[in-house]
Design a protein around this motif. Structure first.
Motif, PDB file in Angstrom:
ATOM      1  N   LEU A  32      10.830  -9.051 -31.870  1.00 38.06           N
ATOM      2  CA  LEU A  32      11.480  -9.994 -30.958  1.00 38.06           C
ATOM      3  C   LEU A  32      11.137  -9.697 -29.499  1.00 38.06           C
ATOM      4  CD1 LEU A  32      14.946 -10.273 -32.712  1.00 38.06           C
ATOM      5  CD2 LEU A  32      13.215 -12.074 -32.555  1.00 38.06           C
ATOM      6  N   GLY A  33      10.993  -8.425 -29.167  1.00 42.43           N
ATOM      7  CA  GLY A  33      10.675  -8.039 -27.793  1.00 42.43           C
ATOM      8  C   GLY A  33       9.375  -8.634 -27.269  1.00 42.43           C
TER       9      GLY A  33
ATOM     10  N   GLY B 241       8.682 -11.568 -27.297  1.00 39.33           N
ATOM     11  CA  GLY B 241       8.953 -12.902 -26.762  1.00 39.33           C
ATOM     12  C   GLY B 241       9.987 -12.915 -25.656  1.00 39.33           C
ATOM     13  N   ASN B 242      10.337 -11.747 -25.096  1.00 39.56           N
ATOM     14  CA  ASN B 242      11.502 -11.699 -24.188  1.00 39.56           C
ATOM     15  C   ASN B 242      11.194 -11.799 -22.705  1.00 39.56           C
ATOM     16  OD1 ASN B 242      10.486  -9.234 -23.490  1.00 39.56           O
ATOM     17  ND2 ASN B 242      12.426  -8.127 -23.680  1.00 39.56           N
ATOM     18  N   GLY B 243       9.916 -11.988 -22.365  1.00 41.40           N
ATOM     19  CA  GLY B 243       9.578 -12.104 -20.948  1.00 41.40           C
ATOM     20  C   GLY B 243       9.410 -10.766 -20.251  1.00 41.40           C
TER      21      GLY B 243
ATOM     22  N   PRO C 131       8.124  -6.320 -20.497  1.00 40.19           N
ATOM     23  CA  PRO C 131       6.871  -5.567 -20.602  1.00 40.19           C
ATOM     24  C   PRO C 131       6.140  -5.721 -21.943  1.00 40.19           C
ATOM     25  CG  PRO C 131       8.642  -4.178 -19.743  1.00 40.19           C
ATOM     26  CD  PRO C 131       9.270  -5.467 -20.146  1.00 40.19           C
ATOM     27  N   MET C 132       6.879  -5.817 -23.066  1.00 43.54           N
ATOM     28  CA  MET C 132       6.192  -5.955 -24.352  1.00 43.54           C
ATOM     29  C   MET C 132       5.442  -7.275 -24.416  1.00 43.54           C
ATOM     30  SD  MET C 132       8.913  -4.477 -27.109  1.00 43.54           S
ATOM     31  CE  MET C 132       7.713  -4.432 -28.443  1.00 43.54           C
ATOM     32  N   MET C 133       6.074  -8.334 -23.881  1.00 41.22           N
ATOM     33  CA  MET C 133       5.400  -9.625 -23.874  1.00 41.22           C
ATOM     34  C   MET C 133       4.185  -9.570 -22.958  1.00 41.22           C
ATOM     35  SD  MET C 133       7.042 -13.393 -23.425  1.00 41.22           S
ATOM     36  CE  MET C 133       6.551 -14.010 -21.839  1.00 41.22           C
ATOM     37  N   HIS C 134       4.327  -8.903 -21.836  1.00 40.33           N
ATOM     38  CA  HIS C 134       3.195  -8.817 -20.912  1.00 40.33           C
ATOM     39  C   HIS C 134       2.040  -8.023 -21.518  1.00 40.33           C
ATOM     40  CE1 HIS C 134       5.045 -11.062 -17.774  1.00 40.33           C
ATOM     41  NE2 HIS C 134       6.169 -10.408 -17.983  1.00 40.33           N
TER      42      HIS C 134
ATOM     43  N   THR D 207       4.698 -17.847 -25.305  1.00 41.19           N
ATOM     44  CA  THR D 207       4.925 -17.137 -26.563  1.00 41.19           C
ATOM     45  C   THR D 207       6.413 -17.063 -26.838  1.00 41.19           C
ATOM     46  OG1 THR D 207       3.087 -15.705 -25.929  1.00 41.19           O
ATOM     47  CG2 THR D 207       4.365 -15.036 -27.847  1.00 41.19           C
ATOM     48  N   LYS D 208       6.833 -17.505 -27.998  1.00 38.07           N
ATOM     49  CA  LYS D 208       8.213 -17.315 -28.435  1.00 38.07           C
ATOM     50  C   LYS D 208       8.185 -16.577 -29.767  1.00 38.07           C
ATOM     51  CE  LYS D 208      10.340 -19.372 -25.062  1.00 38.07           C
ATOM     52  NZ  LYS D 208       9.597 -20.485 -24.593  1.00 38.07           N
TER      53      LYS D 208
END
Lengths: 340, 340
Positions: free
Chosen positions: B10-11, B13-15, B17-20, B131-132
């Motif tokens: 889930l992380g 998609g949270n906006g 560091p993991m999404m980045h 990304t979601k």
């Protein structure tokens, strides 16, 4: 709404007569305009300036109805705001639905209607769309993607690049933070907190237009959605490699949001907003910009919340109510999935 | 691809560091170009002509890998083709992912890579994305939305409107029909037919560009995806209120598709294609257009399959191999859901 007795079925997504009825009886009923009515594979329309802005977002929010809006309204606001903070005038939207088989037609109509109403309010045209239906259990009720096109005038071309920020520049926001995330959380988990928490979901393009028309020192704008204010400020401080300092005593937070965050252990700085814009501007002009913002109904609670500093480059520091300082990081993991 | 050990969580998609990291390590690795690398909320780029074409599609195909392609390649071809048949030169794409928690990172990479490769092949830039991530069980593996922008020259402005069609005009197609639908069906249901059935999934913009450059009597184009050739021709005959007659003996159908359709009771005219374009042109020029098509590797099996007639307005008639005529309707219901 013949042939389907109130529920979405797979045939509504097959490209045949049932899909065409759905488009005609529902989508065109609410979205209808000279461009979309052509029902071609792609919408065709004239350009309005020599630079385009283009953005997309898929909305998977759970629940799809929440205090202050629904997934349809949100799908307009989110995409309109992404264009507006890039210095563009939002003009055209595409809308694509992924619908779970069995979804209630009357709910779809409510959502489509508020999507159309918000588009009208924001003065953008829905010009093209798509509908897919998946079997029961293969998606969660309804997902909506919108993509948006805006036109960028020469004057505003560089705003999205954050090129001219200097230490001393001021950070403004147009009101209370964390409302959207906490409203959705409250609705989803049925906490039944007594204090009403309502999403700030709103299209900000008119507010942003007023600011850009009347001022000339806006150096950066961004809407703090997923990841909240802390997410945007961390990204910005890393990009410009300067520090950012915000002052807890200046942060507008609604009582209900504050209470929920305290109980649940969240920091309002990490909570999503859907009607907020963070603005970096020259200090000289910041009070003037604040006045413009406060005159707009979407900016009544606008505030200067901090500034860019030369200390601790790449980091965001919060001056706490107690007088100390702490570093505010970005969220890792996702305590609040499906907030938009 | 640190921090996530091979699975989407889930992380992502949270906006934060993991999404980045996901954006940097995967999406920008494959999609990278001067526009998307800016990582702004909206991509900004110059216009190339005074008329824009804009389209969107969400791809929910099941299975996501199939003979001839995968959901990533398809998400480029489908949207590029929607622009191309509207007379536009496709230029820019947005890409939005909805990913189920737990989805394998290596599968995502294969999909992202073929999406990028197909975009390069079709000469379009991916300029913005989203990304979601939704919880396990809340979507089926992966859905992709692409929206596309193309530019339309004055000469080709009217093609999508089907304004100048007359009885006697000829209908062409660039090859065999039903390949995509039957390839997906075969893969999904594990029928294990011996004959290889491969999706025709391809970007047609270069073929269409060649046709429009060298001819001047193309009156209409459409890609027969969901609903198949019968769907497009029925829509067209209703729109122009003329009849359409097609000849079964002239319809290109692969042996494997023919065999599968016979066994399963489908009509290849109703089966989806993802690399085919139906063209209506003046009879005088039709052989010349056919030659242009046959010279292109995506048109080797091009054929003239029928014509517009003044009889039976609004209806499509098939001259059968046995010499009779039957009306070919559009599909009602959906025997083949999630084909694109």
């Amino acid at each position: 709404m013949n042939r389907n007795e109130g529920k979405i079925v797979l045939g509504h997504g097959n490209g045949g007569p049932m899909m065409h009825d759905l488009i005609k009886d529902l989508f065109l009923k609410y979205f209808g305009n000279v461009i979309i009515n052509e029902q071609t594979d792609a919408a065709v329309f004239p350009v309005k300036s020599q630079k385009l802005a283009f953005t997309t977002d898929s909305y998977v929010i759970d629940p799809i109805f929440f205090p202050g809006g629904n997934i349809g309204k949100l799908a307009v606001c989110g995409t309109v705001n992404d264009l507006a903070v890039s210095g563009a005038e939002p003009c055209y939207l595409s809308v694509s639905f992924i619908i779970e088989e069995g979804f209630a037609m009357k709910d779809l109509e409510v959502i489509v209607k508020s999507l159309a109403e918000e588009a009208q309010k924001a003065n953008v045209l829905i010009v093209t769309g798509d509908t897919k239906v998946v079997n029961n259990g293969k998606c969660d009720k309804l997902f909506i993607n919108t993509a948006g096109i805006g036109f960028v005038s020469k004057k505003n071309e560089l705003i999205s690049k954050a090129l001219n920020i200097n230490p001393g520049d001021v950070i403004l926001i147009n009101g209370t933070i964390g409302d959207h995330g906490m409203a959705v959380m409250n609705e989803r988990e049925s906490f039944k907190f007594k204090m009403k928490v309502i999403s700030d979901c709103a299209s900000l393009n008119k507010l942003i237009h007023e600011i850009l028309e009347q001022s000339s020192t806006v150096k950066f704008m961004r809407d703090p959605t997923r990841g909240g204010v802390a997410g945007v400020l961390n990204e910005l401080s890393e990009k410009i490699y300067m520090g950012i300092e915000i002052d807890e005593s200046l942060l507008p937070v609604n009582k209900g949001v504050k209470a929920m965050c305290e109980l649940l252990g969240y920091d309002p700085l990490h909570i999503a907003n859907e009607g907020k814009v963070l603005i970096v501007a020259d200090e000289q002009e910041s009070k003037y910009i604040l006045e413009i913002m406060q005159k707009n109904s979407l900016g009544t609670n606008s505030a200067i919340i901090g500034r860019v500093v030369s200390d601790h480059p790449g980091k965001v520091a919060l001056k706490t109510l107690a007088g100390g300082h702490r570093i505010v990081g970005s969220l890792v993991g996702d305590p609040l999935p499906r907030i938009c």
